[in-house]
Design a protein around this motif. Structure first.
Motif: not given
Ligand code: HEM
Length: 505
Positions: A41-46, A52-61, A82-87
């Motif tokens: 599982r990739i490290p995530q805050v929650e 957190d992943l959503f924010k990273i992806q937005m920046q990458a975009s 695996s990971g979670s993004m926006m639920g």
């Protein structure tokens, strides 16, 4: 009163806990039965929202680096994680066996998720947007129309190529070929589908055709945003989008009404139709043999237009992005074309003899796959064979409602599949004597039952365009020294266009 509230709250909590426990037990049993182990599982805050992943992806975009950021994650965390993004919980993989399982072996365990909701307002229900029985019907309706004879109307395509060539400056000034390729493929796709091209390369400002092209582009560009919202796409409110969908529908409905009024079902083998005109393949006319439902016809035509137009334009754009930077390959292709065709225009048969051109296109689609990432939603609890346990060799459980994403871009750059020079653009690697057999490790057109129906059409059109341009121009000059940048919408094109100068022969 307070007592009643507490009882209701207690009962709800109990119901929730019981449901959770039943689900937990069924997951444990399922994993035991199928030998599943935990994945990385990739490290995530929650992991509940995955903001957190959503924010990273937005920046990458914003930085136009989504696809490379994703490749780095595979380097850091391995081939499946695996990971979670926006639920939304998701698994991401570049294991060939996993991709094969999702797309072919366990095809029925996966679906397109919210694609129908996101794309529906423009595309309705057709081959590209539906699942299950509805998709099977669409596929059966559309597929027979893509046989060899029908994809080879190169005489008609030549008229669009001539128009394209007329748009290229002959005085050495810079042109963005990408913009022209998107017009070319719109013109040829509308000709093939509707029997009348919108002729965007030559249409007049303010004409109905020009408006259609613009509104189709606008609606399509907003589909990307709608689909990124996933389950929340119904929240997307945009008057411009609604108007664009209406305009596109009105334009296509008129063509369909006309065809329904005029068209005589005819035998595909005939070369002269009942009016005495030379027979020409028109997708819409052929579909009238199977359905006369105007909505059905509109949906399928728009589904195919969306699937076929940008994709071919993106392949051509990347091809010329590469040719502008590799005069050695440009000259090698030119030599092959001249040796095989002796200045004649190509046809379906002679295109097949151009081996180096085939390797070139394979290689362009390897390093710059037009659909660089994709995914499927699990419609029931299921598994993928690799990624579990410390060595990643055990199966993973894929719970119902989660997504298995796969990165074609990263898989195509795996050194263990393509060798230590995997990041290098080298068409020769596809020569049979090199023995490269990537199987499911090479997937530009997808695989399994939903493999691209337009593959042959696209490769014929791209090959024809490259040959004709190399016959008309003796050299290409790169007019953009910056490195390649992604432009990710529904497909991937060149972020900075394809700025070149072409030298007439
Ligand atoms: C270089 C050009 C092309 C590439 C790389 C390409 C790639 C793909 C890929 C990756 C898919 C799978 C999408 C998914 O299921 O999520 C697909 C599906 C599809 N493609 Fe293409 N495509 C190209 C050109 C075309 C053309 C020219 C047409 C039609 C004229 C076309 C028609 C379709 C259709 C109808 C589907 C949906 C098939 C189904 O779900 O059963 N494609 N294509």
């Amino acid at each position: 009163m307070v007592g009643l509230k507490s009882i209701v709250a207690g009962l709800l909590a109990l119901a929730f806990a019981t449901r959770w426990l039943i689900r937990y037990v069924s997951i444990v049993r399922f994993k035991r039965k199928h030998g599943c182990k935990s994945e990385v599982r990739i490290p995530q805050v929650e992991r509940i929202i995955g903001y957190d992943l959503f924010k990273i992806q937005m920046q990458a975009s914003k930085d136009k680096k989504i696809i490379e950021v994703s490749r780095k994650r595979f380097e850091n965390f391995g081939n499946t994680w695996s990971g979670s993004m926006m639920g939304q919980r998701f698994f991401n993989t570049i294991e060939m066996e996993n991709v094969k399982t999702v797309l072919a072996t366990n095809f029925r365990d996966f679906g397109l998720g919210q694609r129908q909701e996101s794309f529906g307002p423009l595309l309705g229900q057709g081959i590209f947007t539906t699942d299950g029985v509805q998709w099977e019907h669409s596929r059966a309706l559309v597929r027979p129309n893509f046989t060899r004879a029908q994809v080879a109307d190169l005489d008609t395509f030549e008229t669009h190529i001539l128009q394209f060539i007329s748009k290229i400056p002959k005085d050495g000034s810079t042109v963005d070929l990408q913009t022209l390729f998107f017009q070319l493929t719109l013109d040829s796709a509308t000709e093939f589908l509707f029997g009348a091209s919108v002729n965007s390369l030559s249409s007049k400002e303010g004409s109905e055709q020009e408006k259609f092209g613009k509104q189709f582009d606008l609606a399509q560009s907003k589909l990307g945003r709608r689909s990124r919202l996933g389950k929340l796409s119904f929240l997307f409110r945009d008057k411009e989008f609604d108007q664009a969908c209406r305009d596109v529908h009105v334009f296509v409905d008129k063509i369909i009404a006309d065809a329904l009024e005029k068209a005589q079902p005819h035998d595909i083998e005939k070369s002269i139709d009942s009016t005495g005109e030379p027979w020409r393949y028109i997708f819409l006319t052929e579909m009238l043999n199977s359905t006369r439902d105007p909505k059905r016809l509109r949906d399928e035509l728009l589904n195919i237009l969306l699937a076929g137009r940008d994709t071919t334009a993106s392949l051509l754009s990347h091809s010329f992005h590469l040719l502008a930077r590799r005069p050695d390959i440009f000259n090698k292709l030119k030599a092959e074309i001249s040796n095989e065709l002796h200045g004649e225009k190509p046809n379906y048969e002679t295109l097949r003899n151009l081996k180096y051109l085939k390797y070139f296109l394979n290689e362009a689609l390897r390093l710059y796959p037009v659909v660089p990432a994709n995914g499927r939603f699990a419609v029931r609890d299921t598994t993928i064979p690799l990624g579990g346990g410390p060595d990643g060799k055990s199966p993973i459980m894929i719970p119902k409602g989660t997504v298995v994403a796969y990165s074609v871009y990263s898989m195509h750059r795996r050194k263990d599949i393509y060798g230590p020079d995997a990041l290098e653009f080298r068409p020769e690697r596809w020569a049979p004597e090199e023995g490269l057999r990537p199987g499911w490790g090479y997937l530009p057109f997808n695989g399994g039952p939903r493999i691209c129906v337009g593959q042959q059409f696209a490769l014929t059109e791209a090959s024809y365009t490259i040959v004709r341009l190399l016959q008309e121009f003796s050299a290409i000059e790169n007019r953009d020294e910056t490195p390649w940048q992604e432009n990710l919408s529904l497909t991937m094109s060149c972020g900075r266009g394809v700025k070149v100068a072409l030298v007439p022969k």
